[in-house]
Design an enzyme around this catalytic site. Sequence first.
Site, PDB file in Angstrom:
ATOM      1  N   GLY A  39       0.817  -1.206   0.000  1.00 53.38           N
ATOM      2  CA  GLY A  39       0.000   0.000   0.000  1.00 53.38           C
ATOM      3  C   GLY A  39       0.851   1.255   0.000  1.00 53.38           C
ATOM      4  N   ARG A 100       0.864  -5.203  -5.818  1.00 50.41           N
ATOM      5  CA  ARG A 100       1.040  -6.442  -5.062  1.00 50.41           C
ATOM      6  C   ARG A 100       1.276  -7.566  -6.069  1.00 50.41           C
ATOM      7  NH1 ARG A 100      -0.335  -4.971   0.076  1.00 50.41           N
ATOM      8  NH2 ARG A 100      -1.846  -3.269   0.278  1.00 50.41           N
ATOM      9  N   ASP A 131       5.336  -5.172   6.173  1.00 51.78           N
ATOM     10  CA  ASP A 131       5.875  -6.492   6.483  1.00 51.78           C
ATOM     11  C   ASP A 131       5.759  -7.471   5.322  1.00 51.78           C
ATOM     12  OD1 ASP A 131       3.125  -6.757   6.644  1.00 51.78           O
ATOM     13  OD2 ASP A 131       3.149  -7.956   8.475  1.00 51.78           O
ATOM     14  N   THR A 154       4.338   2.405   5.825  1.00 51.14           N
ATOM     15  CA  THR A 154       2.970   1.928   5.980  1.00 51.14           C
ATOM     16  C   THR A 154       2.245   2.845   6.945  1.00 51.14           C
ATOM     17  OG1 THR A 154       1.574   0.165   6.902  1.00 51.14           O
ATOM     18  CG2 THR A 154       3.834   0.257   7.681  1.00 51.14           C
ATOM     19  N   ASP A 156      -0.153   2.191   8.859  1.00 49.21           N
ATOM     20  CA  ASP A 156      -0.662   1.513  10.057  1.00 49.21           C
ATOM     21  C   ASP A 156       0.288   1.589  11.255  1.00 49.21           C
ATOM     22  OD1 ASP A 156      -2.932   0.837   8.707  1.00 49.21           O
ATOM     23  OD2 ASP A 156      -2.381  -1.257   8.357  1.00 49.21           O
ATOM     24  N   ASP A 158       2.528  -0.417  12.230  1.00 54.32           N
ATOM     25  CA  ASP A 158       2.461  -1.698  12.928  1.00 54.32           C
ATOM     26  C   ASP A 158       3.717  -2.541  12.814  1.00 54.32           C
ATOM     27  OD1 ASP A 158       2.187  -2.188  10.241  1.00 54.32           O
ATOM     28  OD2 ASP A 158       0.502  -3.572  10.434  1.00 54.32           O
ATOM     29  N   ARG A 200      -5.746  -2.534   9.983  1.00 60.56           N
ATOM     30  CA  ARG A 200      -6.277  -3.899   9.904  1.00 60.56           C
ATOM     31  C   ARG A 200      -5.857  -4.763  11.079  1.00 60.56           C
ATOM     32  NH1 ARG A 200      -4.322  -6.163   4.330  1.00 60.56           N
ATOM     33  NH2 ARG A 200      -2.515  -4.916   4.929  1.00 60.56           N
TER      34      ARG A 200
END
Length: 349
Positions: A39, A100, A131, A154, A156, A158, A200
């Site tokens: 993303g 992707r 990741d 990213t 996120d 995360d 997510r």
Amino acid sequence: MTQTDAHSSEAQLDAATVPSGSTSTTPKPRRIAVLTSGGDAPGMNAAIRAVVRAATFHGVEVVGVRRGFQGLHQGDMRLLGPRDVANIIQRGGTVLLTARSHTWRTPEGRTLGAGHLKAWGVDGLIVIGGDGSFHGAHYLQQEHGIPVIGVPGTIDNDLYGTDHTIGYFTAVETALDAVDKLRDTAASHERIFVVEVMGRHAGHIALDVAVAGGAEEVFLPEEEHPAEHIAQVVRDSAAKGKASSILIVAEGYPGGGEAVARAVEAQTGLDTRLTILGHIQRGGSPVSSDRVLASRLGEAAVLALIEGKSDIMVGRGNGGMTFTPLHETWEKSKDVSRDLYRCAKTLSV
């Protein structure tokens, strides 16, 4: 530029060893590649710019790979110089594009990509992504011996091994701006607004937005609550004299914002509206914090390759640079700040 053109200047490249002061005896790379994968995140362009300009400063050429690993196994590559990355630091998205790739998940796909890198004389690869992208980079290094460095890109936030990831700050600001606007409407109509933000597998965005936006409650993947608790939050707010409430939900919370909105309406009968912010959080011009972070990480990735490092992610922690083995970025988890979660609960009275 053709592959033949790409090789025409290779003989002129400086084959000197790493800069004075380094303890590595690995020859300095003459040419490296960079790609963005997964993303998109605001600040990726700032990282690309930093990679190209830091490499140029140290006498290293850069090959830009378009469309991530998909472009790598297709050989979609070209040389990049400092002028090619001019005026992109303020742009969202990624000028190298991203995609992707299912093919890259196979040994055959990675073999094809490795062949393109070797044909272009590439001595190391910098992967800007999350990741999933780091999985692909790790296996490339393991199977074909091509040095790889990961740069955390990213929204996120995360990834284990860095305090913040590229794009996170901008995503929070984008979501917060929307929440501020929704609060005006919520107060005017005395409604409950459930706002779903991205995340997510982690609630970092939701938690920051909840605290900064003064939300009455935040729902995270890390903290699941029964439906009765969700409704009770609204009842408690009403009992305190609040005619409207803002509830922030990370998309990874079980059922997402829709489940929270349904629970509130079913158990309280109050007028409840759901807003899913979605991919608008990925776009837009990166805020200053993302531009600075991306610039620092891009330079650090180049220096890591020059110093002979490989199969690691560069990050920021405790005010300095960090280096984390790629496999740890997905094998170890990064929890949300429990202090900040407590703060959100305390300030919602």
